[in-house]
Design a protein around this motif. Structure first.
Motif, PDB file in Angstrom:
ATOM      1  N   HIS A   1     -25.918 -29.824 -28.732  1.00 38.03           N
ATOM      2  CA  HIS A   1     -26.018 -29.730 -30.189  1.00 38.03           C
ATOM      3  C   HIS A   1     -24.740 -29.114 -30.760  1.00 38.03           C
ATOM      4  CE1 HIS A   1     -27.348 -28.226 -34.134  1.00 38.03           C
ATOM      5  NE2 HIS A   1     -28.280 -29.159 -34.074  1.00 38.03           N
ATOM      6  N   ALA A   2     -24.271 -28.052 -30.128  1.00 38.10           N
ATOM      7  CA  ALA A   2     -23.044 -27.400 -30.583  1.00 38.10           C
ATOM      8  C   ALA A   2     -21.840 -28.316 -30.423  1.00 38.10           C
ATOM      9  CB  ALA A   2     -22.828 -26.101 -29.808  1.00 38.10           C
ATOM     10  N   ALA A   3     -21.807 -29.072 -29.327  1.00 36.36           N
ATOM     11  CA  ALA A   3     -20.691 -29.991 -29.095  1.00 36.36           C
ATOM     12  C   ALA A   3     -20.669 -31.107 -30.136  1.00 36.36           C
ATOM     13  CB  ALA A   3     -20.783 -30.583 -27.692  1.00 36.36           C
ATOM     14  N   LEU A   4     -21.845 -31.614 -30.479  1.00 31.63           N
ATOM     15  CA  LEU A   4     -21.916 -32.669 -31.485  1.00 31.63           C
ATOM     16  C   LEU A   4     -21.490 -32.133 -32.847  1.00 31.63           C
ATOM     17  CD1 LEU A   4     -22.640 -35.553 -32.246  1.00 31.63           C
ATOM     18  CD2 LEU A   4     -25.012 -34.816 -32.547  1.00 31.63           C
ATOM     19  N   LYS A   5     -21.895 -30.904 -33.162  1.00 32.08           N
ATOM     20  CA  LYS A   5     -21.495 -30.302 -34.427  1.00 32.08           C
ATOM     21  C   LYS A   5     -19.980 -30.137 -34.497  1.00 32.08           C
ATOM     22  CE  LYS A   5     -22.428 -26.358 -37.463  1.00 32.08           C
ATOM     23  NZ  LYS A   5     -23.179 -25.082 -37.617  1.00 32.08           N
ATOM     24  N   ALA A   6     -19.377 -29.716 -33.400  1.00 31.42           N
ATOM     25  CA  ALA A   6     -17.921 -29.557 -33.367  1.00 31.42           C
ATOM     26  C   ALA A   6     -17.220 -30.895 -33.551  1.00 31.42           C
ATOM     27  CB  ALA A   6     -17.502 -28.912 -32.046  1.00 31.42           C
ATOM     28  N   GLU A   7     -17.755 -31.933 -32.914  1.00 34.16           N
ATOM     29  CA  GLU A   7     -17.161 -33.264 -33.064  1.00 34.16           C
ATOM     30  C   GLU A   7     -17.344 -33.783 -34.489  1.00 34.16           C
ATOM     31  OE1 GLU A   7     -15.092 -36.648 -32.477  1.00 34.16           O
ATOM     32  OE2 GLU A   7     -15.179 -34.873 -31.183  1.00 34.16           O
ATOM     33  N   ARG A   8     -18.514 -33.489 -35.100  1.00 39.28           N
ATOM     34  CA  ARG A   8     -18.738 -33.848 -36.499  1.00 39.28           C
ATOM     35  C   ARG A   8     -17.687 -33.204 -37.399  1.00 39.28           C
ATOM     36  NH1 ARG A   8     -22.599 -31.369 -39.733  1.00 39.28           N
ATOM     37  NH2 ARG A   8     -21.555 -29.480 -38.962  1.00 39.28           N
ATOM     38  N   ASP A   9     -17.428 -31.930 -37.164  1.00 36.26           N
ATOM     39  CA  ASP A   9     -16.433 -31.219 -37.965  1.00 36.26           C
ATOM     40  C   ASP A   9     -15.045 -31.840 -37.807  1.00 36.26           C
ATOM     41  OD1 ASP A   9     -18.436 -29.533 -38.810  1.00 36.26           O
ATOM     42  OD2 ASP A   9     -17.906 -27.898 -37.436  1.00 36.26           O
ATOM     43  N   GLU A  10     -14.727 -32.285 -36.606  1.00 36.10           N
ATOM     44  CA  GLU A  10     -13.437 -32.936 -36.374  1.00 36.10           C
ATOM     45  C   GLU A  10     -13.356 -34.269 -37.116  1.00 36.10           C
ATOM     46  OE1 GLU A  10      -9.658 -34.057 -34.960  1.00 36.10           O
ATOM     47  OE2 GLU A  10     -10.654 -32.128 -35.300  1.00 36.10           O
TER      48      GLU A  10
END
Length: 217
Positions: A17-26
């Motif tokens: 979930h955290a990894a997907l959020k970080a990728e979303r932010d990118e």
């Protein structure tokens, strides 16, 4: 399919979930920097209106936010686009408006919503020649266009109610139902107004019912 796999993983594994959020932010950063598309660029380095092998970055971000359950992020991004590039925001409005309404920014939604009954005549014309539930393997175009029409009306109703125009919202709902030429269209439109996704759910149920005898056989 990739986003569906991400959803299953993110639901079961917190670091995903955290990894997907970080990728979303990118992806948001790249969009705001001018990168409207994701994917290959097979145009020889020349930008084209619809680059081959590329997809809308905004659409990807919306999918990510749906997976993350973060519609507020979609709203915030759309508000930034509205402030910096209204024409670009207009391209994405059809995807962003549900999140804008959920955030309660009815003034912003009102600026970008279209005429809610603009596609009514087209839906009635299609209904004269296309079935609501076509045979398996055939695209349900009439049902899809009806869904889009009802979505436009639902958005307009939400905006009107949010701005204190309840009577106009009720009148719009009545105009949609009265304007549809067939009883089955009206019944489905009413179901979709009451519960978004009803038409898609019914299509899936009918498809599964049609496929079941073949599987059992």
């Amino acid at each position: 399919m990739t986003m569906l796999e991400w959803k299953f993983l993110a639901d079961a594994y917190a670091p995903a979930h955290a990894a997907l959020k970080a990728e979303r932010d990118e992806q948001i950063r790249r969009l705001l920097a001018g990168g409207q598309y994701v994917g290959r660029d097979d145009s020889g380095g020349q930008q084209t209106e619809m680059p081959f092998g590329r997809a809308s970055r905004f659409s990807l971000i919306v999918e990510m936010n749906e997976t993350l359950g973060d519609s507020r992020s979609t709203y915030a991004l759309f508000a930034r686009l509205d402030a910096s590039d209204a024409e670009l925001a207009r391209q994405y409005a059809w995807q962003a408006l549900p999140s804008v309404i959920e955030a309660g920014d009815f003034a912003l939604a009102d600026r970008y919503r279209g005429a809610p009954l603009a596609q009514l005549d087209m839906v009635n014309a299609l209904a004269a020649s296309l079935p609501l539930f076509p045979v398996p393997g055939t695209a349900p175009r009439l049902a899809a266009e009806l869904t889009n029409l009802v979505k436009d009306v639902r958005i307009a109703i939400a905006v009107l109610r949010g701005q204190g125009h309840a009577a106009e919202a009720d009148a719009l709902r009545g105009a949609l139902l009265a304007g549809l030429a067939q009883d089955d269209l009206r019944a489905l439109a009413q179901r979709e107004l009451d519960a978004a996704g009803s038409i898609t759910q019914l299509l899936v149920e009918r498809h599964m019912a049609q496929e079941r005898p073949a599987i059992q056989g």
